[in-house]
Design a protein around this motif. Structure first.
Motif, short mmCIF file in Angstrom:
data_model
loop_
_atom_site.label_atom_id
_atom_site.label_comp_id
_atom_site.label_asym_id
_atom_site.label_seq_id
_atom_site.Cartn_x
_atom_site.Cartn_y
_atom_site.Cartn_z
N ALA A 27 -2.00 -7.14 -1.23
CA ALA A 27 -2.74 -6.41 -0.20
C ALA A 27 -1.82 -5.39 0.49
CB ALA A 27 -3.33 -7.38 0.81
N TYR A 30 -2.18 -1.43 0.67
CA TYR A 30 -2.23 -0.75 1.97
C TYR A 30 -1.26 0.43 1.98
CZ TYR A 30 -1.28 0.49 6.74
OH TYR A 30 -1.09 1.22 7.87
N PHE A 65 -8.66 -1.13 7.06
CA PHE A 65 -8.01 -1.96 6.04
C PHE A 65 -7.94 -3.37 6.60
CE2 PHE A 65 -5.14 -3.94 3.18
CZ PHE A 65 -5.16 -3.20 2.01
N GLU A 66 -8.99 -4.13 6.33
CA GLU A 66 -9.10 -5.49 6.87
C GLU A 66 -8.79 -6.50 5.78
OE1 GLU A 66 -10.57 -6.49 10.18
OE2 GLU A 66 -9.83 -4.50 10.64
N TYR A 67 -8.20 -7.61 6.17
CA TYR A 67 -7.82 -8.65 5.22
C TYR A 67 -8.71 -9.87 5.39
CZ TYR A 67 -4.78 -12.17 2.99
OH TYR A 67 -4.26 -13.17 2.19
N TYR A 125 -8.94 -10.77 -0.11
CA TYR A 125 -9.71 -9.54 -0.22
C TYR A 125 -9.24 -8.53 0.82
CZ TYR A 125 -12.81 -12.67 -2.76
OH TYR A 125 -13.30 -13.59 -3.64
N ALA A 126 -9.46 -7.28 0.50
CA ALA A 126 -9.29 -6.23 1.51
C ALA A 126 -10.60 -5.46 1.62
CB ALA A 126 -8.15 -5.29 1.13
N ILE A 134 -11.99 -2.01 2.75
CA ILE A 134 -11.37 -0.69 2.90
C ILE A 134 -12.44 0.35 3.19
CG2 ILE A 134 -10.15 1.12 1.61
CD1 ILE A 134 -8.99 -1.32 -0.05
N ARG A 164 -17.42 -9.15 6.55
CA ARG A 164 -16.32 -9.13 7.53
C ARG A 164 -16.79 -9.58 8.91
NH1 ARG A 164 -13.66 -9.73 11.01
NH2 ARG A 164 -11.85 -8.62 11.88
N PHE A 207 -5.32 -6.12 9.09
CA PHE A 207 -4.08 -6.09 8.31
C PHE A 207 -3.29 -4.81 8.55
CE2 PHE A 207 -1.65 -5.88 4.33
CZ PHE A 207 -1.38 -7.20 4.02
#
Lengths: 479, 479
Positions: free
Chosen positions: B244, B248, B262-264, B291-292, B294, B341, B392
């Motif tokens: 990840a 990024y 950009f979330e994890y 997962y990311a 985006i 999310r 993230f």
């Protein structure tokens, strides 16, 4: 305010004892007491203001700065911190006590490319920091005329502005953590490289822009950014400030942060650059009342900003919002357009004395301001040459006035207070600032008292007293 | 600290007199003394912490807030300011004295589209502000789970974070000017809409993030931004946090600020959303360790972010940096990815008690942190379910722990201090923060004392004493 008067070096009962202690702390070779050797350190860059000091000291580490502060405090000696001494408001001019120069604190402590941060000491030259960022394939975007000599500590202490604010913000927005020697000699260690950190009051923002009156910044964690890999640069001729504002709104709305530059240049200011600036030539076939220097940048190697800018300017031309435009077709042409902008300040010197204002208003009022302030200044002195330029997209103008061609410099400069009053009153009426990016220092203290909310001034005084009860840090500045 | 103990309502010798004066100042209908009617105002949202108060007061203007503060001060009564009371650290839980609710300060005073600013009162609901910005064809980017009930004043007082920080910064970066009622009842009026203003200490940054301990924010000038007109959203499956981070770095470098999210999401966290979240379905055919989420956005209507994201992810796939990716092909599909999310937090509830940490580390350490903290927590409790997710790209993770399936909630929660110690020690070791976006409030005071630089704490205490010498503003919070 119950602060001691510290401008008088005699407060230090035994200056010889003070310097002996300082020599012991940092080495005799780093303590200078001879005014001749202190030279330019006693005055600001243009030599307009000159002060005096017992000694110039150059500590070589944070621990040495802290030790010097404790020694000075014990002796009741004031401390004037100095970076590159390139400020424009006399913020580094000593009023007795010692000058503490940060130039030996010049290490880049670390670069964390993945975190896009860099930890640097206060005495690092801005240009060195820019280059170190580039070596790590990152951008440190702060950029201003004195970047070859100014230091990061001074940039932070004055919250420097420059030509990249539109896209990246002021110096304040480019720092994540600070290390500061407090007026009591303790070290505040907050060199964090965090984007998010809600653990109490955000103390760094107190020191940024405080012009050395609350402590001495010794190191900082700076934010780095992806390097732009494409750019498009244009010079646009417009009818005047209103058209420039319309164009700004169009470009900002459609480009957002891809619009990294929107600078304004009055024709008279441009003419001076054409007349006096080395290598300056008019990129257009006929003159226009005013100009905008525009740049789009992108980190996307696939992008074609020239084509995009061409499309945007064509639409603006169709809408009768601009008179003419030139897009730099090569790196050399782009540099040529920037040269015009960078020559403006220097080019005013051969035209005789000038009276300068570094002001800001809301962006929506920039055109109004230019029209109104120009008229008011002409009303006061019909032959005056008003030659403003500046960071239009930030609402920040360098509203400069050159003397009438036939007037003597001294006669013109005698009108400084009158023009200050005319311009600053209009700025205040528009909710603006009398110092957008240069700070207060010595020069604008009285103006600050006149225009700043008295409650805000009182809070500033309370903070100053809480952190520096003896008033030893850069006395006579800001407050 | 020499501050008076103000948690005790008996300090107010005559509470009936106090409320009578408050009723006179703002109208009896806006003063409530019945605890039953104060209801949820006495506790935080989740009901974990409950306090007591003499009265709930709801002033309707800045002048009324100032008058209430003067009345309370004269009576020695503490004031706990409250916005939407949606904070997660008990910052709004009263400890005696009065609760001052800002909900009647709910006017949008003005919108200046050309300056990209908006002047709003503290009690405006965040969502209302977002909508008003959209009506002016601008974006107010602050966005978080409670946006339908939280208020701008609370967002400012806590320096709110949320899902747009990567692109637009924290709440602190979205404000230009403030109006604040100080603990002495004076009004600090600094509602400037200026991008550049170097006239002394930047006081707004003291109040932003101070959680109501230094004064009451009554209005603010907010920054608006061009509205993005195109977006591309993808969910990417990766081997784990290291991949990840590589992804990024690739996206940030090539997209710069076009990368707005950009979330994890850890697989275990995603599984809970799939099991419990309404309308949540797995977008991929097989599970991945992490997962990311985006998103790319652009204000350029001509841009094709889907195509761009596809190209970037294809290159990442070629380089063996990702396992799989799904790009939302329609608004509905994009919303579906975001729903995953947004369901994460709620979806952990049916799984039993959880222990949560809102922490940040340098972005370069995020993967290390996840690996190390997960291992350390498992070592302490092998059957633990570690289900982290978060911002993230900001280095900010919600490092959440769900109880082992077979364990009782109470037994698990008894381990809260032990897990705090494990996680926060690792955070501190990595130069991180024990509160990235939620603040300190009541809940993290002891942790703050443990981890914050003592010199920084001492400076915070000095500022608190300078502005609020009687300690009447939100006592028992932060310090």
């Amino acid at each position: 305010m119950r602060r001691r008067a510290v401008g008088d070096p005699m407060l230090t009962a035994r200056p010889d004892l003070l310097t002996a202690r300082l020599e012991q702390a940092i080495g005799a070779q780093h303590v200078t007491t001879d005014p001749a050797q202190m030279g330019g350190r006693l005055a600001e860059d243009r030599g307009l203001y000159r002060g005096e000091a017992l000694a110039l000291i150059r500590p070589g580490s944070t621990a040495e700065v802290a030790e010097c502060v404790r020694i000075c405090r014990a002796a009741g000696a004031a401390i004037t911190p100095q970076g590159g001494n390139s400020g424009l408001v006399g913020g580094g001019v000593p009023q007795g006590g010692v000058i503490l120069a940060t130039d030996r604190l010049n290490r880049i402590r670390s670069v964390d490319a993945l975190n896009s941060t860099m930890t640097v000491e206060a005495g690092c030259i801005l240009q060195v920091v820019q280059e170190a960022a580039a070596q790590a394939d990152r951008l440190f975007p702060m950029s201003l005329a004195s970047e070859g000599s100014c230091q990061i500590g001074g940039n932070l202490a004055t919250n420097a502005g420059g030509t990249a604010v539109l896209r990246y913000g002021n110096m304040r927005e480019m720092v994540l953590g600070l290390e500061v020697v407090l007026p009591d000699g303790q070290v505040l260690s907050d060199l964090n490289g965090l984007r998010k950190n809600n653990t109490g009051y955000d103390l760094k923002h107190l020191f940024v822009g405080s012009e050395g009156t609350l402590g001495i910044i010794t190191a900082a964690v700076l934010k780095l950014f992806p390097r732009p890999v494409t750019r498009a640069t244009a010079m646009v001729g417009v009818k005047g400030p209103e058209q420039a504002l319309t164009l700004y709104d169009r470009l900002r709305g459609q480009c957002a942060d891809a619009l990294s530059t929107f600078e304004y240049v009055d024709r008279l200011a441009l003419q001076m650059a054409l007349d006096h600036g080395p290598g300056c030539t008019d990129p257009m076939t006929e003159p226009h009342p005013a100009y905008a220097l525009i740049e789009l940048t992108s980190a996307d190697a696939q992008s074609d900003p020239d084509q995009r800018l061409e499309g945007l300017l064509a639409a603006a031309f169709e809408a009768d919002e601009i008179r003419d435009a030139v897009i730099g077709a090569s790196e050399a042409q782009r540099d040529g357009l920037w040269r015009l902008r960078e020559s403006l300040s220097e080019a005013q010197k051969p035209e005789g004395a000038s009276i300068k204002h570094d002001v800001s208003v809301p962006v929506s009022r920039v055109a109004d301001f230019l029209t109104r302030a120009t008229a008011a200044c002409h009303a006061h002195m019909p032959d005056l040459r008003v030659c403003p330029f500046g960071h239009f997209g930030d609402g920040n103008l360098h509203f400069n006035l050159s003397r009438p061609k036939a007037m003597k410099d001294a006669d013109f400069l005698a009108e400084y207070p009158a023009f200050n009053r005319i311009v600053h009153d209009i700025v205040a009426d528009m909710g603006g600032s009398i110092s957008a990016e240069h700070g207060i220092g010595l020069v604008k203290r009285a103006e600050l008292r006149r225009y700043k909310d008295p409650v805000a001034l009182a809070v500033m005084e309370r903070i100053k007293s809480a952190l520096d009860p003896d008033g030893l840090m850069n006395p006579g500045k800001v407050l």
